[in-house]
Design a protein around this motif. Structure first.
Motif, PDB file in Angstrom:
ATOM      1  N   THR A   1       4.025   2.920  32.396  1.00  0.00           N
ATOM      2  CA  THR A   1       4.658   4.064  31.737  1.00  0.00           C
ATOM      3  C   THR A   1       6.165   3.816  31.733  1.00  0.00           C
ATOM      4  O   THR A   1       6.739   3.501  32.775  1.00  0.00           O
ATOM      5  CB  THR A   1       4.354   5.378  32.474  1.00  0.00           C
ATOM      6  OG1 THR A   1       2.945   5.614  32.458  1.00  0.00           O
ATOM      7  CG2 THR A   1       5.052   6.556  31.803  1.00  0.00           C
TER       8      THR A   1
ATOM      9  N   GLU B   1       8.754   3.878  34.678  1.00  0.00           N
ATOM     10  CA  GLU B   1       8.453   5.027  35.552  1.00  0.00           C
ATOM     11  C   GLU B   1       7.324   4.730  36.527  1.00  0.00           C
ATOM     12  O   GLU B   1       7.355   5.168  37.681  1.00  0.00           O
ATOM     13  CB  GLU B   1       8.096   6.242  34.699  1.00  0.00           C
ATOM     14  CG  GLU B   1       7.865   7.503  35.518  1.00  0.00           C
ATOM     15  CD  GLU B   1       7.543   8.701  34.652  1.00  0.00           C
ATOM     16  OE1 GLU B   1       8.237   9.725  34.767  1.00  0.00           O
ATOM     17  OE2 GLU B   1       6.585   8.612  33.845  1.00  0.00           O
ATOM     18  N   SER B   2       6.314   3.994  36.083  1.00  0.00           N
ATOM     19  CA  SER B   2       5.185   3.682  36.955  1.00  0.00           C
ATOM     20  C   SER B   2       4.391   2.538  36.342  1.00  0.00           C
ATOM     21  O   SER B   2       4.466   2.293  35.132  1.00  0.00           O
ATOM     22  CB  SER B   2       4.271   4.907  37.136  1.00  0.00           C
ATOM     23  OG  SER B   2       3.796   5.356  35.876  1.00  0.00           O
TER      24      SER B   2
ATOM     25  N   THR C   1       3.044   5.254  27.446  1.00  0.00           N
ATOM     26  CA  THR C   1       2.195   4.556  28.419  1.00  0.00           C
ATOM     27  C   THR C   1       1.277   3.608  27.667  1.00  0.00           C
ATOM     28  O   THR C   1       0.673   3.995  26.665  1.00  0.00           O
ATOM     29  CB  THR C   1       1.348   5.545  29.235  1.00  0.00           C
ATOM     30  OG1 THR C   1       2.212   6.442  29.941  1.00  0.00           O
ATOM     31  CG2 THR C   1       0.481   4.811  30.239  1.00  0.00           C
TER      32      THR C   1
ATOM     33  N   GLU D   1      -2.237   9.705  35.687  1.00  0.00           N
ATOM     34  CA  GLU D   1      -2.052   9.407  34.271  1.00  0.00           C
ATOM     35  C   GLU D   1      -2.347   7.933  33.970  1.00  0.00           C
ATOM     36  O   GLU D   1      -3.051   7.608  33.009  1.00  0.00           O
ATOM     37  CB  GLU D   1      -0.619   9.742  33.848  1.00  0.00           C
ATOM     38  CG  GLU D   1      -0.333   9.464  32.382  1.00  0.00           C
ATOM     39  CD  GLU D   1       1.112   9.735  32.007  1.00  0.00           C
ATOM     40  OE1 GLU D   1       1.357  10.163  30.881  1.00  0.00           O
ATOM     41  OE2 GLU D   1       1.988   9.502  32.860  1.00  0.00           O
TER      42      GLU D   1
ATOM     43  N   PHE E   1       5.865   2.114  41.985  1.00  0.00           N
ATOM     44  CA  PHE E   1       6.586   3.313  41.574  1.00  0.00           C
ATOM     45  C   PHE E   1       8.030   3.200  42.072  1.00  0.00           C
ATOM     46  O   PHE E   1       8.256   3.019  43.269  1.00  0.00           O
ATOM     47  CB  PHE E   1       5.948   4.574  42.168  1.00  0.00           C
ATOM     48  CG  PHE E   1       4.502   4.761  41.799  1.00  0.00           C
ATOM     49  CD1 PHE E   1       4.142   5.389  40.619  1.00  0.00           C
ATOM     50  CD2 PHE E   1       3.494   4.291  42.633  1.00  0.00           C
ATOM     51  CE1 PHE E   1       2.804   5.554  40.282  1.00  0.00           C
ATOM     52  CE2 PHE E   1       2.159   4.448  42.313  1.00  0.00           C
ATOM     53  CZ  PHE E   1       1.814   5.081  41.127  1.00  0.00           C
TER      54      PHE E   1
ATOM     55  N   LEU F   1       1.635  10.744  38.334  1.00  0.00           N
ATOM     56  CA  LEU F   1       1.919   9.494  37.633  1.00  0.00           C
ATOM     57  C   LEU F   1       0.752   8.526  37.776  1.00  0.00           C
ATOM     58  O   LEU F   1       0.341   7.875  36.802  1.00  0.00           O
ATOM     59  CB  LEU F   1       3.201   8.852  38.173  1.00  0.00           C
ATOM     60  CG  LEU F   1       4.477   9.691  38.095  1.00  0.00           C
ATOM     61  CD1 LEU F   1       5.650   8.940  38.722  1.00  0.00           C
ATOM     62  CD2 LEU F   1       4.795  10.048  36.649  1.00  0.00           C
TER      63      LEU F   1
END
Length: 412
Positions: free
Chosen positions: A194, A212-213, A146, A402, A226, A399
């Motif tokens: 990320t 991923e995000s 990330t 984070e 997302f 997610l």
């Protein structure tokens, strides 16, 4: 007399000294440097005479075999045996090959290895009475990372400074293409993402596997993205924000990937063929002859055909509100009544009908009235329904947390 007594002692000392020197030399001679064992493509290369080469212009699999000793095998028999496992026509100029030969004369070819890319390779094995071929991958490790950063220069430059390959910039631009004008990003804009990266043998970087995000903060507004599949069996992945709203609008910005707007929607324009002033109720996108034309939204082909003015055309009905039409095609690739998905190729650019050069005239209807699509606030994709939304929000919660935590630490 004293000297005679000393002789035996001196002789003994000299013997001891010589023994030590001999022992030292003997030990040094016994120590041999260890040859490192090299294993690659599943073979111990130390066991073979290794020849490294690259595919050159004019090379074929058969020609490559003819240049090396394949023993009693015949080239045409080999190609016949491996054709189902090894695509011989797919070899590309510049790609590396590795030939493993016997160390004993006449150095017969044992294994032929073709590297399709940095990860995938094909093996043709001559070590048995029957030639075998198979496709394999180098060991891949996936690592998750990330990053959170402010924009410095362009998006690509910022990612490069953070040790991320340029391809991620294209991915992010595609994800946010309906939300952010990346030609207008500012220094105070921020983003966090990320993603997963691939490494060969746990050490050699092999590119980004997937995102991923992410979020992008533009003009003080934070837009999350997302990837999520509403149907677990589907191959299609769409991007949604933190509330489950789709990032993609219902319509693409244009029916072509690469284009130049040669004429805009106008209530009064001088027609280059009819040589008169009249309304131009479409947007002309100039592009080379044969360029694929895509439907800007999903729908049903309402009509296809030819008229003297429009040339070859396709009209698509998207719902009870919107319809689009594509004119001057060189070729129509769909039929009336056919369902088409957003971005599906429905024809090719041409100059049929009243046209001075290759282009597509894109017409846009809203409630039965032709309007300028570039001035419309186009609707988003269909919203996520309630049964999917609860599951989606639970999935993205950690997610998002984070992303926000790392951004708080790094973007203070």
């Amino acid at each position: 007399m004293k000297f005679n007594k000393l002789l035996p002692i001196l002789f003994a000392l000299s013997l001891l000294s010589c023994e030590k020197k001999v022992d030292k030399v003997t030990i040094e001679e016994d120590v041999k440097p260890k040859v490192p064992i090299i294993v690659e493509f599943g073979f111990t290369l130390n066991d073979y005479l290794v020849v490294q080469d690259t595919i050159k212009s004019g090379d074929t699999f058969g020609k490559l075999l003819e240049n090396h000793n394949i023993g009693n095998f015949k080239v045409h028999e080999v190609t016949e045996q491996v054709k189902d496992s090894f695509n011989m026509r797919d070899i590309r100029i510049g790609r590396p090959i590795t030939l493993l030969k016997s160390k004993e004369n006449p150095n017969q070819l044992q294994v032929f290895i073709y590297q399709k890319d940095n990860i995938n390779y094909s093996v043709v094995d001559f070590r048995d009475t029957i030639v075998k071929a198979f496709n394999k991958q180098k060991p891949i490790t996936i690592k998750r990372r990330t990053i959170a950063t402010a924009i410095y220069g362009s998006l690509s430059e910022t990612l490069n400074k953070n040790g991320v390959e340029a391809g991620v910039a294209n991915n992010l631009a595609k994800i946010y293409e309906y939300s952010i004008d990346f030609f207008k990003i500012q220094k105070e804009d921020k983003f966090a993402v990320t993603f997963y990266e691939k490494y060969i043998n746990d050490t050699i970087y092999a590119g980004v596997d997937r995102l991923e995000s992410s979020f992008f903060e533009h003009k003080g507004k934070k837009i999350y993205a997302f990837p999520y599949k509403l149907d677990s069996l589907s191959k299609k992945v769409d991007y949604y924000d933190e509330e489950g709203k789709g990032l993609k609008t219902m319509f693409l910005k244009a029916p072509l990937d690469f284009f130049r707007i040669s004429s805009r929607f106008s209530p009064k324009r001088f027609h280059p063929v009819q040589m008169t002033w009249k309304a131009h109720k479409g947007t002309d996108y100039a592009a080379p002859h044969g360029t694929p034309i895509k439907t800007t939204a999903s729908g049903v082909v309402e009509r296809t055909g030819y008229t003297a003015g429009n040339g070859n055309f396709v009209k698509v009905k998207h719902n009870g509100t919107y319809a689009t039409q594509y004119l001057h095609m060189s070729k129509i690739l769909v039929r009336q009544g056919q369902h088409v998905a957003q971005g599906e190729v429905i024809g090719k650019v041409g100059s049929t009908g009243l046209a001075t050069g290759p282009h597509v005239c894109y017409r846009f209807w809203k409630n039965g009235v032709q309007v300028d699509p570039l001035s419309q606030k186009l609707p988003n994709t269909e919203p996520m329904n309630a049964k999917h939304k609860a599951k989606y929000l639970a999935y993205i919660a950690p997610l998002k947390k984070e992303l926000d935590s790392i951004a708080t630490l790094k973007l203070k």
